[in-house]
Scaffold this motif. Structure first.
Motif, PDB file in Angstrom:
ATOM      1  N   SER A 295       0.855  -1.191   0.000  1.00  0.00           N
ATOM      2  CA  SER A 295       0.000   0.000   0.000  1.00  0.00           C
ATOM      3  C   SER A 295       0.886   1.234   0.000  1.00  0.00           C
ATOM      4  O   SER A 295       2.064   1.174   0.353  1.00  0.00           O
ATOM      5  CB  SER A 295      -0.908   0.011   1.225  1.00  0.00           C
ATOM      6  OG  SER A 295      -0.134   0.170   2.401  1.00  0.00           O
ATOM      7  N   VAL A 296       0.309   2.352  -0.386  1.00  0.00           N
ATOM      8  CA  VAL A 296       1.042   3.605  -0.341  1.00  0.00           C
ATOM      9  C   VAL A 296       0.135   4.670   0.255  1.00  0.00           C
ATOM     10  O   VAL A 296      -1.047   4.775  -0.085  1.00  0.00           O
ATOM     11  CB  VAL A 296       1.541   4.029  -1.737  1.00  0.00           C
ATOM     12  CG1 VAL A 296       0.394   4.329  -2.675  1.00  0.00           C
ATOM     13  CG2 VAL A 296       2.468   5.243  -1.635  1.00  0.00           C
ATOM     14  N   ASP A 297       0.667   5.410   1.199  1.00  0.00           N
ATOM     15  CA  ASP A 297      -0.044   6.565   1.739  1.00  0.00           C
ATOM     16  C   ASP A 297       0.257   7.766   0.858  1.00  0.00           C
ATOM     17  O   ASP A 297       1.329   7.874   0.263  1.00  0.00           O
ATOM     18  CB  ASP A 297       0.410   6.851   3.168  1.00  0.00           C
ATOM     19  CG  ASP A 297      -0.026   5.770   4.134  1.00  0.00           C
ATOM     20  OD1 ASP A 297      -1.153   5.864   4.637  1.00  0.00           O
ATOM     21  OD2 ASP A 297       0.772   4.826   4.357  1.00  0.00           O
ATOM     22  N   TYR A 298      -0.699   8.691   0.766  1.00  0.00           N
ATOM     23  CA  TYR A 298      -0.506   9.870  -0.081  1.00  0.00           C
ATOM     24  C   TYR A 298      -1.266  11.049   0.517  1.00  0.00           C
ATOM     25  O   TYR A 298      -2.201  10.882   1.301  1.00  0.00           O
ATOM     26  CB  TYR A 298      -0.987   9.599  -1.506  1.00  0.00           C
ATOM     27  CG  TYR A 298      -2.458   9.254  -1.590  1.00  0.00           C
ATOM     28  CD1 TYR A 298      -3.436  10.254  -1.627  1.00  0.00           C
ATOM     29  CD2 TYR A 298      -2.874   7.923  -1.599  1.00  0.00           C
ATOM     30  CE1 TYR A 298      -4.776   9.934  -1.680  1.00  0.00           C
ATOM     31  CE2 TYR A 298      -4.215   7.599  -1.654  1.00  0.00           C
ATOM     32  CZ  TYR A 298      -5.165   8.612  -1.699  1.00  0.00           C
ATOM     33  OH  TYR A 298      -6.495   8.291  -1.743  1.00  0.00           O
ATOM     34  N   PHE A 299      -0.849  12.230   0.133  1.00  0.00           N
ATOM     35  CA  PHE A 299      -1.649  13.420   0.399  1.00  0.00           C
ATOM     36  C   PHE A 299      -1.545  14.325  -0.828  1.00  0.00           C
ATOM     37  O   PHE A 299      -0.549  14.301  -1.554  1.00  0.00           O
ATOM     38  CB  PHE A 299      -1.217  14.135   1.683  1.00  0.00           C
ATOM     39  CG  PHE A 299       0.152  14.759   1.649  1.00  0.00           C
ATOM     40  CD1 PHE A 299       0.317  16.106   1.363  1.00  0.00           C
ATOM     41  CD2 PHE A 299       1.283  13.990   1.923  1.00  0.00           C
ATOM     42  CE1 PHE A 299       1.583  16.676   1.356  1.00  0.00           C
ATOM     43  CE2 PHE A 299       2.545  14.545   1.935  1.00  0.00           C
ATOM     44  CZ  PHE A 299       2.702  15.906   1.637  1.00  0.00           C
ATOM     45  N   TRP A 300      -2.607  15.081  -1.085  1.00  0.00           N
ATOM     46  CA  TRP A 300      -2.658  15.897  -2.299  1.00  0.00           C
ATOM     47  C   TRP A 300      -3.096  17.324  -1.978  1.00  0.00           C
ATOM     48  O   TRP A 300      -3.808  17.566  -0.987  1.00  0.00           O
ATOM     49  CB  TRP A 300      -3.593  15.287  -3.344  1.00  0.00           C
ATOM     50  CG  TRP A 300      -4.996  15.025  -2.869  1.00  0.00           C
ATOM     51  CD1 TRP A 300      -5.481  13.899  -2.294  1.00  0.00           C
ATOM     52  CD2 TRP A 300      -6.107  15.946  -2.922  1.00  0.00           C
ATOM     53  NE1 TRP A 300      -6.808  14.029  -1.973  1.00  0.00           N
ATOM     54  CE2 TRP A 300      -7.226  15.300  -2.359  1.00  0.00           C
ATOM     55  CE3 TRP A 300      -6.253  17.245  -3.380  1.00  0.00           C
ATOM     56  CZ2 TRP A 300      -8.464  15.901  -2.257  1.00  0.00           C
ATOM     57  CZ3 TRP A 300      -7.487  17.857  -3.278  1.00  0.00           C
ATOM     58  CH2 TRP A 300      -8.583  17.186  -2.718  1.00  0.00           C
ATOM     59  N   GLN A 301      -2.632  18.233  -2.788  1.00  0.00           N
ATOM     60  CA  GLN A 301      -2.988  19.647  -2.684  1.00  0.00           C
ATOM     61  C   GLN A 301      -3.279  20.147  -4.097  1.00  0.00           C
ATOM     62  O   GLN A 301      -2.437  19.993  -4.999  1.00  0.00           O
ATOM     63  CB  GLN A 301      -1.855  20.468  -2.061  1.00  0.00           C
ATOM     64  CG  GLN A 301      -1.491  20.011  -0.652  1.00  0.00           C
ATOM     65  CD  GLN A 301      -0.146  20.574  -0.189  1.00  0.00           C
ATOM     66  OE1 GLN A 301      -0.087  21.528   0.569  1.00  0.00           O
ATOM     67  NE2 GLN A 301       0.931  19.969  -0.655  1.00  0.00           N
ATOM     68  N   LEU A 302      -4.430  20.719  -4.302  1.00  0.00           N
ATOM     69  CA  LEU A 302      -4.850  21.216  -5.613  1.00  0.00           C
ATOM     70  C   LEU A 302      -4.982  22.737  -5.560  1.00  0.00           C
ATOM     71  O   LEU A 302      -5.817  23.259  -4.838  1.00  0.00           O
ATOM     72  CB  LEU A 302      -6.183  20.569  -6.024  1.00  0.00           C
ATOM     73  CG  LEU A 302      -6.780  21.064  -7.342  1.00  0.00           C
ATOM     74  CD1 LEU A 302      -5.842  20.813  -8.512  1.00  0.00           C
ATOM     75  CD2 LEU A 302      -8.129  20.368  -7.589  1.00  0.00           C
ATOM     76  N   VAL A 303      -4.149  23.413  -6.326  1.00  0.00           N
ATOM     77  CA  VAL A 303      -4.141  24.871  -6.346  1.00  0.00           C
ATOM     78  C   VAL A 303      -4.823  25.362  -7.622  1.00  0.00           C
ATOM     79  O   VAL A 303      -4.426  24.982  -8.729  1.00  0.00           O
ATOM     80  CB  VAL A 303      -2.693  25.417  -6.294  1.00  0.00           C
ATOM     81  CG1 VAL A 303      -2.711  26.955  -6.309  1.00  0.00           C
ATOM     82  CG2 VAL A 303      -1.973  24.898  -5.059  1.00  0.00           C
ATOM     83  N   GLU A 304      -5.840  26.184  -7.444  1.00  0.00           N
ATOM     84  CA  GLU A 304      -6.496  26.813  -8.594  1.00  0.00           C
ATOM     85  C   GLU A 304      -6.188  28.316  -8.546  1.00  0.00           C
ATOM     86  O   GLU A 304      -6.489  28.989  -7.563  1.00  0.00           O
ATOM     87  CB  GLU A 304      -8.008  26.604  -8.574  1.00  0.00           C
ATOM     88  CG  GLU A 304      -8.700  27.228  -9.782  1.00  0.00           C
ATOM     89  CD  GLU A 304     -10.213  27.075  -9.758  1.00  0.00           C
ATOM     90  OE1 GLU A 304     -10.856  27.303 -10.791  1.00  0.00           O
ATOM     91  OE2 GLU A 304     -10.765  26.737  -8.683  1.00  0.00           O
ATOM     92  N   PHE A 305      -5.579  28.813  -9.611  1.00  0.00           N
ATOM     93  CA  PHE A 305      -5.231  30.228  -9.675  1.00  0.00           C
ATOM     94  C   PHE A 305      -6.403  31.050 -10.212  1.00  0.00           C
ATOM     95  O   PHE A 305      -7.253  30.551 -10.930  1.00  0.00           O
ATOM     96  CB  PHE A 305      -3.997  30.419 -10.546  1.00  0.00           C
ATOM     97  CG  PHE A 305      -2.750  29.805  -9.968  1.00  0.00           C
ATOM     98  CD1 PHE A 305      -1.991  30.501  -9.039  1.00  0.00           C
ATOM     99  CD2 PHE A 305      -2.348  28.533 -10.334  1.00  0.00           C
ATOM    100  CE1 PHE A 305      -0.849  29.928  -8.490  1.00  0.00           C
ATOM    101  CE2 PHE A 305      -1.207  27.952  -9.786  1.00  0.00           C
ATOM    102  CZ  PHE A 305      -0.460  28.650  -8.859  1.00  0.00           C
ATOM    103  N   ALA A 306      -6.426  32.315  -9.816  1.00  0.00           N
ATOM    104  CA  ALA A 306      -7.538  33.193 -10.204  1.00  0.00           C
ATOM    105  C   ALA A 306      -7.465  33.514 -11.692  1.00  0.00           C
ATOM    106  O   ALA A 306      -6.413  33.458 -12.302  1.00  0.00           O
ATOM    107  CB  ALA A 306      -7.482  34.475  -9.386  1.00  0.00           C
TER     108      ALA A 306
END
Length: 306
Positions: A295-306
């Protein structure tokens, strides 16, 4: 009646005859014909031969027609309709209309560069300055330990900032390392969730288990939203529903890895990556270099620019 050579040696005793009058009237009529009037053209502006008024006028008319055709073709190539039969006033109006459908404004064009829009020449005022996009960058290193590592930072707006983690490790006789998550536990603190499993504990191994952390805070006016999440998977991929974003203005950061080390310096590395499938779905991709899945643990961040 053709042109007749006029009498130029008149004296007071000469009487005007009928023939003289006919010649004079005939020559006057002949002078009214453009084809018979010569043009001196001292400056050499015309190429007609002979250079009569009629030939010169025809040359001028041809040049005007060819010129209007060239102007009309140029206007048409710029996306406006035009024809050689248009008047000069009409062609002038259409030339001024060439840039009226342009959508750029001064703030879209680099400072000092010129462009045409709205029927006039304009100068851009856009300045590419890193401080307009990035408010602050902080970074550091931390030792690896089981559980949550809390790291103090200078205060940031957590709604406008992201965390990047770059782990690294060295050889051990038998251990399992993983990065589970990283998040803002406060405006002045980040928490990095890490872990390890070791069959034969060796305190010295922790010396080689470290990671580099980075906190990037964006200027508030350029960020529309930042979404985050975490999890783990055994699958080759997992799809996650998100709030809709503009794909052309968004970037996804996915982090997560695990390393298993055994005897004879044998390593198995598993990692997570990610991509945006559509405006409201992201996909976590899972890579495993081993025959048996981990298994693999993950974390994500999604940046939306104006």
């Amino acid at each position: 009646m053709a042109w007749q050579t006029p009498k130029t040696d008149w004296t007071a005793k000469d009487a005007v005859t009928v023939n003289d009058l006919n010649r004079i009237e005939g020559n006057i009529a002949e002078l009214k014909k453009a084809a018979t009037i010569d043009v001196a053209d001292v400056a050499g502006n015309f190429t007609s031969s002979p250079k009569t008024v009629e030939n010169v006028l025809n040359e001028i008319a041809g040049d005007v027609k060819n010129g209007k055709t060239a102007i009309a073709n140029a206007i048409t190539s710029m996306g406006q309709s035009a024809a050689a039969t248009d008047t000069f006033d009409t062609l002038a109006t259409k030339i001024r209309a060439i840039s009226t459908d342009a959508t750029a404004v001064e703030g879209d064009v680099l400072s000092g560069k010129t462009f045409y829009a709205g029927g006039s020449k304009k100068t851009g005022n856009l300045v590419i300055d890193g401080t307009k996009f990035i408010k602050s960058i902080q970074s550091g290193t931390s030792g690896w330990a089981d559980g949550t590592v809390k790291i103090p930072i200078n205060p940031v707006d957590t709604n406008k900032a992201i965390i990047l983690i770059e782990p690294y490790a060295a050889y051990s006789s038998s251990w399992y390392l993983y990065l589970k998550n990283a998040y803002f536990s406060a405006s002045n603190e980040i928490s990095v969730v890490v872990g390890s499993y070791q069959n034969t504990p060796n305190a010295a191994d922790y010396v080689y288990r470290s990671f580099v952390w980075k906190v990037i805070e964006f200027q508030p006016n350029i960020i529309r939203s930042i979404q985050r999440g975490s999890g783990y998977t055994f699958s080759k991929y997992v799809d996650i529903t998100i709030s809709p974003v503009n794909l052309s203005k968004s970037i996804l950061f996915v982090q997560g890895f695990a390393v298993v080390a055994g005897s004879s310096e044998y390593y198995i590395y598993t990692a997570a990556a990610g991509t945006l499938i559509n405006s409201n779905t992201l996909r976590i991709l899972y890579h495993n270099s081993a025959t048996n899945l981990f298994s693999v643990d993950y974390f994500w961040q999604l940046v939306e620019f104006a």
